[in-house]
Design an enzyme around this catalytic site. Structure first.
Site, PDB file in Angstrom:
ATOM      1  N   HIS A   1      11.646   2.490   5.737  1.00 36.49           N
ATOM      2  CA  HIS A   1      10.445   3.258   5.415  1.00 36.49           C
ATOM      3  C   HIS A   1      10.392   4.587   6.165  1.00 36.49           C
ATOM      4  CE1 HIS A   1       8.185   0.069   3.142  1.00 36.49           C
ATOM      5  NE2 HIS A   1       9.087  -0.684   3.758  1.00 36.49           N
TER       6      HIS A   1
ATOM      7  N   ASP B   1       8.502  12.740   8.410  1.00 30.71           N
ATOM      8  CA  ASP B   1       7.889  11.537   7.864  1.00 30.71           C
ATOM      9  C   ASP B   1       8.773  10.974   6.765  1.00 30.71           C
ATOM     10  OD1 ASP B   1       5.937   9.606   7.760  1.00 30.71           O
ATOM     11  OD2 ASP B   1       4.296  11.024   7.523  1.00 30.71           O
TER      12      ASP B   1
END
Length: 478
Positions: free
Chosen positions: A157, A367
């Site tokens: 992720h 991110d």
């Protein structure tokens, strides 16, 4: 049909699938587990004096959950230590905050081996196993050592770091070698996948090969890789926006802004989110555009996380001080430029907040994806949408080019983007929103889930049933 086993550090299967606070990822995985009569395995969040491996089995809204307690030392070394003080900062390019403690690595290896010992007896021959995130990178290797020959997939992720930084990690080769016991490795973006491929092909100690169709060969094994951009539960989020609480929150925010343009940021407290840089960019906007000062309001929602990690305590103190300084410098008797809140809101409340905002600031320094960007878009009024200001270093930027892409390290660039967003004509705002909303729909979390699972099921497997093996292709033992 074979079962799907989902494995993650913490189990987030909802007890009530109708709860508005439930995240889209948990809803999507829970739906798959119900469909395939599956199982969700992970740490219970509880500690015991001595590890026993005793399982706690629960039924959560039709999803079977298997939980195991850890020793306090496991939590300190595996979770707080290697996962959150070593891998997390390293994967977000914060080598200055990365702790290279030998005990952390030992705890990480030990705890993953314990997870494998507890999980292995639950696995049936035809099960498909899907392991999530950096906490459990070695888990497939440990399951293979126990004789598990099932298909095992892994999804990261977070971002993957550039090779020049990854090699600062002691035993980096061992970490990557463990990943070759998976059948499929998924990344959020092409950039993160390419960085992984670069390490395998360029690191002298690995001597890996790039194969067609994003397969890789190294350590005498092959692994399939791919890009699987995660999304949100679009229809669920729209329903949350239109719910009673969503509408009530929108009305409250619209009234609270008092005819000012609301700018919103929603991020958990983390140094990767660029929160200090965001506030400095907003301060630059206030300084550069004095005529717009009393016309805007920044609402920054930042729930506290990992407060027992020193780096998070430090950033919390700096943000408190910075928000206070900006308010002290620019506030008027009837206006305060920043509302800074350290609390968590339900999904339907967040949807109402996003809908009331003229500008959404999503400006992380790095991110993996960032689903706030997609939630902000999904929450907008199609007839009068707000504008998304998005960091070019968020994984979402690879898909969402119609956002105002910015370099979050430049306060002037952030200031200019805020000004442009606030003054953008309605026609341009609607055109951008329509393009972004199509992206959000095309990358719905259910599509992401089904794409990964179907790809994992279709991966060609070696004859001996272990992890992907270059030798097995020619009939040799791996």
């Amino acid at each position: 049909m074979s079962r799907l086993i989902v494995v993650s550090n913490r189990v987030s299967a909802p007890r009530d699938p109708a709860a508005g606070s439930t995240g889209g990822l948990a809803m999507a995985l829970s739906a798959a587990l119900r469909k395939y009569d599956g199982l969700w395995f992970g740490w219970s969040g509880e500690t015991v004096e001595h590890f026993t491996g005793e399982l706690k089995m629960e039924d959560r809204a039709g999803v079977t959950v298997a939980l195991v307690d850890l020793e306090a030392q496991d939590v300190d070394e595996y979770y707080n230590g290697y996962a959150n003080k070593t891998l997390w900062p390293l994967f977000h390019h914060r080598v200055d905050l990365t702790a290279y403690e030998r005990s952390y690595g030992e705890g990480y290896e030990r705890t993953n081996a314990r997870f494998a010992e507890v999980l292995a007896p639950l696995i049936q021959p035809e099960d498909v196993i899907w392991i999530h995130d950096y906490h459990m990178i070695p888990l497939a290797r440990d399951l293979r050592r126990l004789g598990v020959k099932n298909r095992i997939g892994f999804f990261l992720h977070t971002p993957w770091p550039v090779r020049q930084l990854l090699v600062t990690l002691p035993h980096h080769r061992r970490l990557v070698e463990a990943m070759f016991d998976y059948d499929l490795i998924g990344f959020q973006t092409r950039e993160w996948l390419d960085l992984f491929r670069d390490y395998v092909a360029s690191e002298p100690s690995v001597h890996g090969k790039l194969l067609p169709h994003d397969a890789l060969e190294a350590f005498g094994k092959t692994v399939q890789t791919g890009v699987f951009p995660i999304g949100i539960d679009v229809e669920g989020f729209i329903a949350a926006r239109n719910s009673q609480l969503g509408n009530r929150t929108y009305d409250r925010m619209a009234a609270s802004a008092a005819f000012r343009s609301l700018i919103v940021g929603v991020d958990r407290l983390d140094y990767s989110k660029g929160l200090e840089e965001r506030l400095l960019g907003y301060e630059q906007f206030l300084e550069t555009h004095p005529d717009m000062r009393s016309e805007v309001l920044l609402l920054q929602v930042t729930p506290i996380s990992r407060d027992d990690v020193d780096a998070y305590q430090d950033i919390r103190g700096r943000l408190d001080s910075l928000a206070g300084r900006i308010n002290g410098e620019y506030a008027e008797m009837d206006w305060q430029p920043i509302r800074y809140l350290n609390r968590t809101y339900r999904r339907d409340q967040l949807a109402g907040i996003y809908r009331a905002a003229r500008v959404g600031l999503v400006t992380p320094l790095r991110d993996g994806m960032n689903l706030v960007a997609k939630e902000f878009v999904a929450a907008q009024n199609p007839d009068d949408p707000g504008v998304l200001v998005l960091s070019r270093f968020a994984g979402a930027a690879e898909q969402m080019g119609e956002a105002l892409l910015v370099n979050p390290f430049s306060r002037e660039e952030l200031s200019d983007a805020i000004q442009r967003a606030l003054t953008m004509p309605l026609g341009e705002r609607k055109r951008k929103w329509e393009c972004l909303m199509q992206v959000v729909r095309d990358t719905d979390v259910g599509i992401w889930r089904d794409d990964f699972v179907s790809t994992l099921r279709a991966v060609e497997r070696p004859a001996n049933g272990g992890g992907g093996s270059a030798a097995a292709a020619s009939g040799q033992a791996a």
